[in-house]
Design a protein around this motif. Structure first.
Motif, PDB file in Angstrom:
ATOM      1  N   ARG A   1      51.303  43.859  28.032  1.00  0.00           N
ATOM      2  CA  ARG A   1      51.952  43.404  26.799  1.00  0.00           C
ATOM      3  C   ARG A   1      53.399  43.863  26.847  1.00  0.00           C
ATOM      4  O   ARG A   1      53.660  45.067  26.963  1.00  0.00           O
ATOM      5  N   ILE A   2      54.321  42.901  26.760  1.00  0.00           N
ATOM      6  CA  ILE A   2      55.746  43.225  26.870  1.00  0.00           C
ATOM      7  C   ILE A   2      56.471  42.663  25.649  1.00  0.00           C
ATOM      8  O   ILE A   2      56.395  41.460  25.367  1.00  0.00           O
ATOM      9  N   ARG A   3      57.174  43.541  24.945  1.00  0.00           N
ATOM     10  CA  ARG A   3      57.953  43.145  23.765  1.00  0.00           C
ATOM     11  C   ARG A   3      59.314  42.635  24.227  1.00  0.00           C
ATOM     12  O   ARG A   3      59.992  43.275  25.023  1.00  0.00           O
ATOM     13  N   LEU A   4      59.699  41.456  23.722  1.00  0.00           N
ATOM     14  CA  LEU A   4      60.964  40.845  24.112  1.00  0.00           C
ATOM     15  C   LEU A   4      62.148  41.445  23.366  1.00  0.00           C
ATOM     16  O   LEU A   4      62.069  41.694  22.159  1.00  0.00           O
ATOM     17  N   ASN A   5      63.218  41.646  24.094  1.00  0.00           N
ATOM     18  CA  ASN A   5      64.496  42.005  23.494  1.00  0.00           C
ATOM     19  C   ASN A   5      65.284  40.721  23.282  1.00  0.00           C
ATOM     20  O   ASN A   5      64.982  39.693  23.893  1.00  0.00           O
TER      21      ASN A   5
ATOM     22  N   GLY B   1      59.577  24.021  25.501  1.00  0.00           N
ATOM     23  CA  GLY B   1      59.170  23.632  24.158  1.00  0.00           C
ATOM     24  C   GLY B   1      58.741  24.787  23.277  1.00  0.00           C
ATOM     25  O   GLY B   1      58.342  24.579  22.131  1.00  0.00           O
ATOM     26  N   LYS B   2      58.825  26.007  23.782  1.00  0.00           N
ATOM     27  CA  LYS B   2      58.439  27.176  22.991  1.00  0.00           C
ATOM     28  C   LYS B   2      59.679  27.912  22.497  1.00  0.00           C
ATOM     29  O   LYS B   2      60.706  27.914  23.163  1.00  0.00           O
ATOM     30  N   SER B   3      59.555  28.546  21.348  1.00  0.00           N
ATOM     31  CA  SER B   3      60.635  29.367  20.798  1.00  0.00           C
ATOM     32  C   SER B   3      60.208  30.820  20.843  1.00  0.00           C
ATOM     33  O   SER B   3      59.061  31.153  20.530  1.00  0.00           O
ATOM     34  N   PHE B   4      61.140  31.665  21.208  1.00  0.00           N
ATOM     35  CA  PHE B   4      60.869  33.095  21.298  1.00  0.00           C
ATOM     36  C   PHE B   4      61.912  33.842  20.485  1.00  0.00           C
ATOM     37  O   PHE B   4      63.068  33.452  20.429  1.00  0.00           O
ATOM     38  N   ARG B   5      61.479  34.929  19.869  1.00  0.00           N
ATOM     39  CA  ARG B   5      62.365  35.771  19.080  1.00  0.00           C
ATOM     40  C   ARG B   5      62.271  37.210  19.582  1.00  0.00           C
ATOM     41  O   ARG B   5      61.230  37.619  20.090  1.00  0.00           O
ATOM     42  N   ALA B   6      63.346  37.942  19.399  1.00  0.00           N
ATOM     43  CA  ALA B   6      63.323  39.362  19.738  1.00  0.00           C
ATOM     44  C   ALA B   6      62.183  40.009  18.955  1.00  0.00           C
ATOM     45  O   ALA B   6      61.995  39.726  17.775  1.00  0.00           O
ATOM     46  N   GLY B   7      61.419  40.833  19.614  1.00  0.00           N
ATOM     47  CA  GLY B   7      60.267  41.479  18.986  1.00  0.00           C
ATOM     48  C   GLY B   7      58.951  40.783  19.279  1.00  0.00           C
ATOM     49  O   GLY B   7      57.883  41.385  19.122  1.00  0.00           O
ATOM     50  N   ASP B   8      59.004  39.508  19.683  1.00  0.00           N
ATOM     51  CA  ASP B   8      57.773  38.817  20.082  1.00  0.00           C
ATOM     52  C   ASP B   8      57.166  39.528  21.277  1.00  0.00           C
ATOM     53  O   ASP B   8      57.858  40.204  22.042  1.00  0.00           O
ATOM     54  N   ILE B   9      55.878  39.336  21.451  1.00  0.00           N
ATOM     55  CA  ILE B   9      55.168  39.999  22.541  1.00  0.00           C
ATOM     56  C   ILE B   9      54.638  38.960  23.519  1.00  0.00           C
ATOM     57  O   ILE B   9      54.010  37.977  23.117  1.00  0.00           O
ATOM     58  N   LEU B  10      54.903  39.193  24.791  1.00  0.00           N
ATOM     59  CA  LEU B  10      54.332  38.363  25.848  1.00  0.00           C
ATOM     60  C   LEU B  10      53.060  39.049  26.331  1.00  0.00           C
ATOM     61  O   LEU B  10      53.081  40.229  26.681  1.00  0.00           O
ATOM     62  N   ALA B  11      51.966  38.313  26.333  1.00  0.00           N
ATOM     63  CA  ALA B  11      50.686  38.829  26.809  1.00  0.00           C
ATOM     64  C   ALA B  11      50.412  38.212  28.177  1.00  0.00           C
ATOM     65  O   ALA B  11      50.201  37.006  28.291  1.00  0.00           O
ATOM     66  N   PHE B  12      50.476  39.037  29.205  1.00  0.00           N
ATOM     67  CA  PHE B  12      50.211  38.599  30.568  1.00  0.00           C
ATOM     68  C   PHE B  12      48.768  38.974  30.899  1.00  0.00           C
ATOM     69  O   PHE B  12      48.436  40.153  31.017  1.00  0.00           O
TER      70      PHE B  12
ATOM     71  N   LYS C   1      56.564  32.729  37.873  1.00  0.00           N
ATOM     72  CA  LYS C   1      57.737  33.366  37.313  1.00  0.00           C
ATOM     73  C   LYS C   1      58.113  32.646  36.018  1.00  0.00           C
ATOM     74  O   LYS C   1      57.823  31.453  35.877  1.00  0.00           O
ATOM     75  N   ILE C   2      58.684  33.382  35.091  1.00  0.00           N
ATOM     76  CA  ILE C   2      59.140  32.771  33.847  1.00  0.00           C
ATOM     77  C   ILE C   2      60.485  33.365  33.442  1.00  0.00           C
ATOM     78  O   ILE C   2      60.782  34.523  33.724  1.00  0.00           O
ATOM     79  N   ALA C   3      61.281  32.523  32.805  1.00  0.00           N
ATOM     80  CA  ALA C   3      62.576  32.926  32.246  1.00  0.00           C
ATOM     81  C   ALA C   3      62.515  32.607  30.746  1.00  0.00           C
ATOM     82  O   ALA C   3      62.118  31.513  30.360  1.00  0.00           O
ATOM     83  N   ILE C   4      62.900  33.572  29.931  1.00  0.00           N
ATOM     84  CA  ILE C   4      62.787  33.426  28.494  1.00  0.00           C
ATOM     85  C   ILE C   4      64.090  33.804  27.830  1.00  0.00           C
ATOM     86  O   ILE C   4      64.742  34.781  28.232  1.00  0.00           O
ATOM     87  N   ASN C   5      64.474  33.047  26.810  1.00  0.00           N
ATOM     88  CA  ASN C   5      65.647  33.392  26.005  1.00  0.00           C
ATOM     89  C   ASN C   5      65.153  33.625  24.576  1.00  0.00           C
ATOM     90  O   ASN C   5      64.698  32.699  23.917  1.00  0.00           O
ATOM     91  N   ALA C   6      65.220  34.874  24.121  1.00  0.00           N
ATOM     92  CA  ALA C   6      64.755  35.232  22.782  1.00  0.00           C
ATOM     93  C   ALA C   6      65.932  35.295  21.827  1.00  0.00           C
ATOM     94  O   ALA C   6      66.927  35.958  22.105  1.00  0.00           O
TER      95      ALA C   6
END
Length: 123
Positions: free
Chosen positions: A94-98, A48-59, A117-122
């Motif tokens: 902090r990881i910036r998404l491509n 249910g979340k949307s991700f875009r290139a440049g977004d940051i994942l905070a672990f 574990k997580i899988a993300i499509n930006a």
């Protein structure tokens, strides 16, 4: 002297027009696992979340209790990190998404198998 002012005015107007038609984009910061942080059973967190290139994942997690490893699709499916995979272990990574797919796992024994574990499509 009048020409200099006119030229400066044209430049200012041109810059203002460019600023008006371009929309600034700001990277979103996504706290992985929400308030619970990077922990077990977080693999459904992306639904249910949307991700875009440049977004940051905070672990966020207790240092030395977990890690975050960027893996490929196979590493995600098998819960194993390929040789040379980037390992994060600060507890506040902090990881910036491509653009495209990104996969992250915890490589401590049994953690990935327990849903860490997580899988993300930006986009």
């Amino acid at each position: 002297m009048g020409e200099g002012r006119g030229s400066a005015l044209v430049v200012v107007v041109a810059i203002l027009c460019l600023l008006a038609i371009t929309q600034p984009t700001f990277a979103a910061i996504h706290n992985v696992g929400n308030r619970g942080g990077w922990t077990f059973n977080v693999n459904s967190w992306t639904r249910g979340k949307s991700f875009r290139a440049g977004d940051i994942l905070a672990f966020n997690y207790a240092r030395n209790a977990h890690n975050v490893v960027a893996v490929n699709r196979r590493g995600y499916a098998t819960c194993s990190a390929p040789r040379g995979a980037k390992v994060y272990q600060s507890g506040r990574d902090r990881i910036r998404l491509n653009k495209g797919q990104s996969f992250f796992i915890c490589t401590l024994p049994g953690h990935c198998q327990s849903g860490m574990k997580i899988a993300i499509n930006a986009a």
